[in-house]
Design an enzyme around this catalytic site. Structure first.
Site, PDB file in Angstrom:
ATOM      1  N   TYR A  78       0.981  -0.768   0.018  1.00  0.00           N
ATOM      2  CA  TYR A  78      -0.059  -0.090  -0.249  1.00  0.00           C
ATOM      3  C   TYR A  78       0.968   1.496   0.157  1.00  0.00           C
ATOM      4  O   TYR A  78       1.802   1.479   1.076  1.00  0.00           O
ATOM      5  CB  TYR A  78      -1.101  -0.224   1.223  1.00  0.00           C
ATOM      6  CG  TYR A  78      -1.775   1.506   1.133  1.00  0.00           C
ATOM      7  CD1 TYR A  78      -2.884   1.627   0.410  1.00  0.00           C
ATOM      8  CD2 TYR A  78      -1.071   2.464   2.185  1.00  0.00           C
ATOM      9  CE1 TYR A  78      -3.393   2.708   0.987  1.00  0.00           C
ATOM     10  CE2 TYR A  78      -3.015   3.153   2.404  1.00  0.00           C
ATOM     11  CZ  TYR A  78      -3.646   3.135   1.241  1.00  0.00           C
ATOM     12  OH  TYR A  78      -4.064   4.574   1.636  1.00  0.00           O
TER      13      TYR A  78
ATOM     14  N   ASP B  20       9.062   2.520  -0.201  1.00  0.00           N
ATOM     15  CA  ASP B  20       8.151   3.216   1.160  1.00  0.00           C
ATOM     16  C   ASP B  20       8.039   3.136   2.306  1.00  0.00           C
ATOM     17  O   ASP B  20       7.873   2.332   2.894  1.00  0.00           O
ATOM     18  CB  ASP B  20       6.610   3.010   0.584  1.00  0.00           C
ATOM     19  CG  ASP B  20       5.147   3.434   1.112  1.00  0.00           C
ATOM     20  OD1 ASP B  20       5.954   3.906   2.569  1.00  0.00           O
ATOM     21  OD2 ASP B  20       4.891   3.460   0.687  1.00  0.00           O
TER      22      ASP B  20
ATOM     23  N   LYS C 201       3.662   8.567   9.080  1.00  0.00           N
ATOM     24  CA  LYS C 201       3.280   7.943  10.268  1.00  0.00           C
ATOM     25  C   LYS C 201       4.333   8.557  10.988  1.00  0.00           C
ATOM     26  O   LYS C 201       3.982   9.920  11.728  1.00  0.00           O
ATOM     27  CB  LYS C 201       3.109   6.597  10.365  1.00  0.00           C
ATOM     28  CG  LYS C 201       2.449   6.246   9.181  1.00  0.00           C
ATOM     29  CD  LYS C 201       1.965   4.573   9.410  1.00  0.00           C
ATOM     30  CE  LYS C 201       0.344   4.336   8.081  1.00  0.00           C
ATOM     31  NZ  LYS C 201       0.449   3.998   7.500  1.00  0.00           N
TER      32      LYS C 201
HETATM   33  C1  LIG Z   1      -0.369   4.429   5.804  1.00  0.00           C
HETATM   34  C2  LIG Z   1       0.768   4.296   4.667  1.00  0.00           C
HETATM   35  C3  LIG Z   1       0.600   5.076   3.880  1.00  0.00           C
HETATM   36  C4  LIG Z   1      -0.309   6.049   2.869  1.00  0.00           C
HETATM   37  O1  LIG Z   1      -0.616   6.761   4.542  1.00  0.00           O
HETATM   38  P1  LIG Z   1      -1.172   8.021   4.654  1.00  0.00           P
HETATM   39  O2  LIG Z   1      -0.631   9.560   5.995  1.00  0.00           O
HETATM   40  O3  LIG Z   1      -2.665   7.503   4.976  1.00  0.00           O
HETATM   41  O4  LIG Z   1      -1.266   8.661   3.131  1.00  0.00           O
HETATM   42  C5  LIG Z   1       1.466   4.913   2.462  1.00  0.00           C
HETATM   43  N1  LIG Z   1       2.624   3.775   2.427  1.00  0.00           N
HETATM   44  C6  LIG Z   1       2.877   3.049   3.230  1.00  0.00           C
HETATM   45  C7  LIG Z   1       3.981   1.988   2.772  1.00  0.00           C
HETATM   46  C8  LIG Z   1       1.631   2.905   4.131  1.00  0.00           C
HETATM   47  O5  LIG Z   1       1.735   1.627   5.693  1.00  0.00           O
END
Ligand SMILES: *Cc1c(COP(=O)(O)O)cnc(C)c1O
Length: 429
Positions: free
Chosen positions: A145, A240, A268
């Site tokens: 994601y 990511d 995060k």
């Molecule tokens: C949570 C998450 C996102 C998206 O971040 P948001 O602040 O919810 O837009 C992108 N990549 C990873 C790996 C994530 O866990």
């Protein structure tokens, strides 16, 4: 026995004004069933819902509350800074301090730009990789994601998988066709995609440790292989690290696993619970962004002073006391050992995946190494386990496709309690 009357009433009321009653889908508990808990407050490792029920929290706001909720230095810093106004739309010294702090912690960050979410960070990094290479296509992995930008909503794990959504209405075929996907940990499939799309692939984006299909580790050589392929084909390797950044190590997965990315995205932990994301990396790539270059990217509230001071204070605490992350890793190992013990006594098939303070329990006979093996787990069992734990005061992520996030406010007593509750819960699954 917990009562959920207030959450029930609030959920009914919420649905009158908010789609599905929530502002982000997984919160609705749709995949596990039941009433989503409305939260009133949290302190340390504990959440309190609208009915004043306490829970030991294994979500930590999906990662940011790594030192526990309402961590006092962060709360104080936010309150102090708010008196100087909550936004200027002009540069501040604090943004420089934040960028310098991140550069001092994470490898390979020559330049970094702040945004307001992980989604924005990933979306901007992809645009930048495309602008830098002049190529349109990119490779992502099934079950990873990277936020909800159109290009990423193809086999996107997490919420999308939780709701069993295959194709997402609103994402055009033209956009989806530039998103090439293959299985996590499958280097041969990556090589094949690259060969079939020779000279057209701008980037590979990957969660260096996947956390959106449960916690899934990269197999030895996987990330190194991606690094080599990107070098050979002049493609941009994007890590990511929205989940892994400042959690697996001060320098994230790059440091922990010893593989260098060209661009890195954060979210995060970087905002300590305020809306913050960032993307950064190699100078020659980052210099393509406006105002230096032609790849446009902007944000009215980017680098917001309240968000910056919150994130800065948390990152600084982690940097000044490296023992904090070490303690957290040790607690996670302790939890893992305890869970293994009760799961073995239970006697049914399970797999625990774990690295650092990311951990997930899968009801599966086979190793869980990619989305297909994560999806093959016994989801019904997960649901039962989730509710059995919840009614005993343990708040796990409400989806089989999410990693658990530990926070360092957890005490060994809390962990023992969690393990004990798991032993009881397993009788119901
Ligand atoms: C949570 C998450 C996102 C998206 O971040 P948001 O602040 O919810 O837009 C992108 N990549 C990873 C790996 C994530 O866990």
């Amino acid at each position: 026995m917990y009562s959920y009357e207030s959450s029930k009433t609030l959920f009914e009321r919420a649905q009158q004004s908010i789609p599905g009653g929530v502002n982000s889908p997984v919160r609705a508990f749709k995949s596990v069933g039941g009433v989503p808990l409305f939260i009133k407050k949290a302190k340390g490792a504990y959440l309190y819902d609208a009915d004043d029920n306490p829970y030991i929290d294994y979500i930590a706001s999906w990662g940011p509350m790594i030192l526990g909720h309402a961590y006092e230095p962060v709360v104080d810093a936010i309150c102090d800074r708010a008196r100087y106004s909550t936004s200027f739309g002009a540069p501040t010294e604090l943004e420089i301090e934040m960028a310098e702090l991140i550069r001092s912690m994470a490898p390979n960050i020559d330049l970094i730009r702040m945004v307001s979410s992980g989604t924005e960070a990933c979306m901007s990094a992809l645009r930048l990789a495309r602008g830098f290479t002049g190529r349109n296509k990119f490779i992502k992995f099934e079950g990873c994601y990277h936020g909800h930008a159109d290009a990423f909503l193809v086999k996107a794990g997490s919420g999308v998988a939780t709701f069993n959504i295959q194709t997402v209405p609103g994402v055009t075929a033209a956009i989806a066709n530039d998103t090439l996907t293959c299985a996590y940990n499958d280097l041969d499939a990556v090589r094949q995609l690259v060969a079939e799309n020779k000279g057209e692939v701008a980037a590979i984006i990957v969660e260096p440790v996947a956390g959106n299909m449960g916690c899934i580790l990269p197999q030895p050589g996987f990330l190194e292989g991606l690094r080599n392929i990107c070098d050979e084909e002049n493609m941009v390797l994007i890590f990511d690290e929205v989940m892994t950044g400042f959690r697996l190590a001060l320098g994230g997965a790059q440091e922990k696993l010893g593989v260098n990315a060209d661009l890195v995205t954060y979210g995060k932990v970087i905002g300590a619970g305020m809306p913050v994301g960032a993307f950064g990396g190699r100078r020659e790539i980052m210099e393509c962004i406006a105002p230096l270059g032609n790849v446009y990217q902007a944000g009215t509230l980017s680098g917001n002073p309240i968000a910056m001071i919150a994130g800065y204070t948390l990152l600084k605490a982690l940097k000044e006391r490296p023992s904090l992350l070490k303690e957290l890793d040790e607690k996670t190992l302790y939890l893992k050992a305890g869970l293994e013990k009760v799961l073995n006594e239970w006697g049914q098939a399970y797999t625990i995946n774990h690295l650092g303070s990311m951990i997930s329990v899968h009801f599966s006979e086979r190793p869980v190494t990619d989305f297909a093996s994560a999806a093959a787990c016994d989801i019904e069992r997960f649901k039962k386990c989730f509710h059995a734990m919840l009614k005993r005061g343990i708040y796990l992520p409400p989806s089989a496709y999410e990693s658990w996030f530990l926070n360092n406010a957890l005490t060994y007593e809390d962990l023992d309690k969690t393990i004990g509750m798991m032993a009881e819960s397993l009788k119901e699954v």
